[in-house]
Design an enzyme around this catalytic site. Structure first.
Site, PDB file in Angstrom:
ATOM      1  N   ASN A   9     -12.626  -7.713  -6.481  1.00 25.93           N
ATOM      2  CA  ASN A   9     -13.293  -7.274  -7.708  1.00 25.93           C
ATOM      3  C   ASN A   9     -13.006  -5.780  -7.854  1.00 25.93           C
ATOM      4  O   ASN A   9     -13.604  -4.965  -7.163  1.00 25.93           O
ATOM      5  CB  ASN A   9     -14.800  -7.533  -7.602  1.00 25.93           C
ATOM      6  CG  ASN A   9     -15.568  -6.937  -8.773  1.00 25.93           C
ATOM      7  OD1 ASN A   9     -14.972  -6.512  -9.760  1.00 25.93           O
ATOM      8  ND2 ASN A   9     -16.883  -6.903  -8.657  1.00 25.93           N
ATOM      9  N   LYS A  11     -13.660  -3.845 -10.179  1.00 28.23           N
ATOM     10  CA  LYS A  11     -14.668  -3.111 -10.965  1.00 28.23           C
ATOM     11  C   LYS A  11     -13.945  -2.234 -11.994  1.00 28.23           C
ATOM     12  O   LYS A  11     -12.899  -2.634 -12.488  1.00 28.23           O
ATOM     13  CB  LYS A  11     -15.609  -2.332 -10.036  1.00 28.23           C
ATOM     14  CG  LYS A  11     -16.182  -3.255  -8.944  1.00 28.23           C
ATOM     15  CD  LYS A  11     -17.333  -2.668  -8.199  1.00 28.23           C
ATOM     16  CE  LYS A  11     -17.815  -3.678  -7.150  1.00 28.23           C
ATOM     17  NZ  LYS A  11     -19.004  -3.261  -6.419  1.00 28.23           N
ATOM     18  N   HIS A  95     -22.590 -10.453 -11.705  1.00 23.21           N
ATOM     19  CA  HIS A  95     -22.503  -9.421 -10.659  1.00 23.21           C
ATOM     20  C   HIS A  95     -23.742  -8.532 -10.727  1.00 23.21           C
ATOM     21  O   HIS A  95     -24.269  -8.281 -11.818  1.00 23.21           O
ATOM     22  CB  HIS A  95     -21.230  -8.582 -10.852  1.00 23.21           C
ATOM     23  CG  HIS A  95     -20.974  -7.703  -9.671  1.00 23.21           C
ATOM     24  ND1 HIS A  95     -21.594  -6.491  -9.517  1.00 23.21           N
ATOM     25  CD2 HIS A  95     -20.224  -7.884  -8.563  1.00 23.21           C
ATOM     26  CE1 HIS A  95     -21.203  -5.954  -8.362  1.00 23.21           C
ATOM     27  NE2 HIS A  95     -20.382  -6.777  -7.758  1.00 23.21           N
ATOM     28  N   GLU A  97     -24.111  -5.487 -10.647  1.00 22.76           N
ATOM     29  CA  GLU A  97     -23.991  -4.325 -11.544  1.00 22.76           C
ATOM     30  C   GLU A  97     -24.222  -4.739 -13.002  1.00 22.76           C
ATOM     31  O   GLU A  97     -24.760  -3.970 -13.788  1.00 22.76           O
ATOM     32  CB  GLU A  97     -22.613  -3.663 -11.337  1.00 22.76           C
ATOM     33  CG  GLU A  97     -22.570  -2.913 -10.011  1.00 22.76           C
ATOM     34  CD  GLU A  97     -21.222  -2.899  -9.319  1.00 22.76           C
ATOM     35  OE1 GLU A  97     -20.194  -3.096  -9.968  1.00 22.76           O
ATOM     36  OE2 GLU A  97     -21.227  -2.698  -8.069  1.00 22.76           O
ATOM     37  N   GLU A 167     -24.095 -11.618  -2.564  1.00 24.97           N
ATOM     38  CA  GLU A 167     -23.861 -10.183  -2.402  1.00 24.97           C
ATOM     39  C   GLU A 167     -25.206  -9.470  -2.326  1.00 24.97           C
ATOM     40  O   GLU A 167     -25.826  -9.197  -3.369  1.00 24.97           O
ATOM     41  CB  GLU A 167     -23.075  -9.635  -3.597  1.00 24.97           C
ATOM     42  CG  GLU A 167     -21.720 -10.263  -3.787  1.00 24.97           C
ATOM     43  CD  GLU A 167     -20.751  -9.338  -4.532  1.00 24.97           C
ATOM     44  OE1 GLU A 167     -19.714  -9.012  -3.940  1.00 24.97           O
ATOM     45  OE2 GLU A 167     -21.041  -8.910  -5.657  1.00 24.97           O
ATOM     46  N   GLY A 173     -21.014  -1.377  -1.795  1.00 32.57           N
ATOM     47  CA  GLY A 173     -20.531  -0.002  -1.931  1.00 32.57           C
ATOM     48  C   GLY A 173     -21.247   0.999  -1.035  1.00 32.57           C
ATOM     49  O   GLY A 173     -21.113   2.203  -1.207  1.00 32.57           O
ATOM     50  N   SER A 212     -19.430  -4.469   1.204  1.00 29.11           N
ATOM     51  CA  SER A 212     -18.810  -3.656   2.248  1.00 29.11           C
ATOM     52  C   SER A 212     -17.983  -4.460   3.253  1.00 29.11           C
ATOM     53  O   SER A 212     -17.968  -4.144   4.446  1.00 29.11           O
ATOM     54  CB  SER A 212     -19.870  -2.804   2.963  1.00 29.11           C
ATOM     55  OG  SER A 212     -20.509  -1.921   2.050  1.00 29.11           O
TER      56      SER A 212
HETATM   57  P1  13P Z   1     -17.856  -3.353  -1.957  1.00 29.89           P
HETATM   58  O1  13P Z   1     -16.901  -4.251  -1.210  1.00 29.89           O
HETATM   59  O2  13P Z   1     -17.221  -2.102  -2.482  1.00 29.89           O
HETATM   60  O3  13P Z   1     -19.131  -3.124  -1.196  1.00 29.89           O
HETATM   61  O4  13P Z   1     -18.272  -4.173  -3.287  1.00 29.89           O
HETATM   62  C1  13P Z   1     -18.706  -5.471  -3.169  1.00 29.89           C
HETATM   63  C2  13P Z   1     -18.802  -6.065  -4.524  1.00 29.89           C
HETATM   64  O5  13P Z   1     -19.661  -5.701  -5.313  1.00 29.89           O
HETATM   65  C3  13P Z   1     -17.793  -7.071  -4.912  1.00 29.89           C
HETATM   66  O6  13P Z   1     -18.162  -7.710  -6.087  1.00 29.89           O
END
Ligand code: 13P
Length: 249
Positions: A9, A11, A95, A97, A167, A173, A212
């Site tokens: 992903n 982003k 997601h 976010e 997640e 992150g 992560s």
């Molecule tokens: P990270 O791997 O950067 O922690 O992000 C995970 C994520 O949100 C994947 O959708």
């Protein structure tokens, strides 16, 4: 045995040039990934670039979001038919976010899930709890509520052609990964919820872990019986890291 799946992903990251070099790097060593299916989800505007760069490979691609609406007067939105035009295989829905920064509700996410499936694409449904929710002992209640929104409106059979991504929001992150056992416990809970309705669907559905994941911790996470791969943020932007995660599948 469920097929291991590793999805990047991206982003809101990337550029025409950076994507080209990342995809070339992945393609160069993709033969080192023996057991995982790999896919990338770039920002919408780069889907045509993915179609061009990945069409003769076994690497899939998808989108990070979609509108639940039919085409029409929805400025700034993307309809599912447009993702079909670019041969997307996957669409990420819900997601964290999108939930936290753009106010997407469980109901809206269930509508998006249905929109993706109706077009024959595979939704990757993201669920997961906030740190406060975990600390209050509400992890299972939260993921159950998020899952139930889809189960109640679409039925358990809909999960057969979908992917679930657990997640935990506190692990996204932050560099703070859930331990393999913490993740396994929630994955087993999710599969158990589905199994109570349909054991065959539960056995089949891939449940990815996200938060992560790196080359250095993927193997022990993916070794857990109910973890079927990963949804990868930061580490999917570096070819070597992404491939190392694929190799762990
Ligand atoms: P990270 O791997 O950067 O922690 O992000 C995970 C994520 O949100 C994947 O959708």
């Amino acid at each position: 045995m469920r097929q291991s799946l590793v999805v990047g992903n991206w982003k809101m990251n990337g550029s025409y040039e950076a994507n080209r070099s990342l995809i070339n790097g992945i393609k160069q060593n993709i033969a080192s990934v023996k057991n995982s299916e790999m896919a990338v989800c770039p920002p919408f505007v780069y889907l045509s670039q993915m179609k061009r760069l990945l069409k003769d490979t076994n690497i899939g691609w998808g989108a990070q979001n979609v509108s639940q609406q039919e085409p029409g007067a929805f400025t700034g939105e993307i309809a599912i038919g447009m993702l079909v035009d670019f041969d997307c295989k996957y669409v990420i829905v819900g997601h964290s976010e999108r939930r936290s920064l753009y106010g997407e509700s469980d109901e809206l996410i269930a509508e998006k899930f249905a929109t993706v499936q109706a077009a024959g694409l595979i939704p990757i449904l993201c669920i997961g709890e906030l740190l406060e929710e975990r600390e209050a002992g509400n992890t299972e209640a939260v993921v159950k509520r998020q899952l139930d929104a889809v189960l109640n409106s679409q039925g358990v059979a809909s999960l057969e052609k979908s992917v679930i991504a657990y997640e935990p929001v506190w692990a996204i992150g932050t560099g703070k990964t859930a331990t393999p056992q913490q993740a396994q416990d929630v994955h087993a809970f999710i599969r158990g919820q589905i199994s109570a309705l349909d054991a065959k669907v539960a056995e089949k559905v891939q449940i990815l872990y996200g938060g992560s994941v790196k080359g250095s911790n993927a193997k022990e996470l993916f070794a857990m019986p109910d973890i079927d791969g990963g949804l990868i943020g930061g580490a999917s932007l570096k070819a070597d890291d992404f491939l190392a995660i694929g190799q762990a599948g």
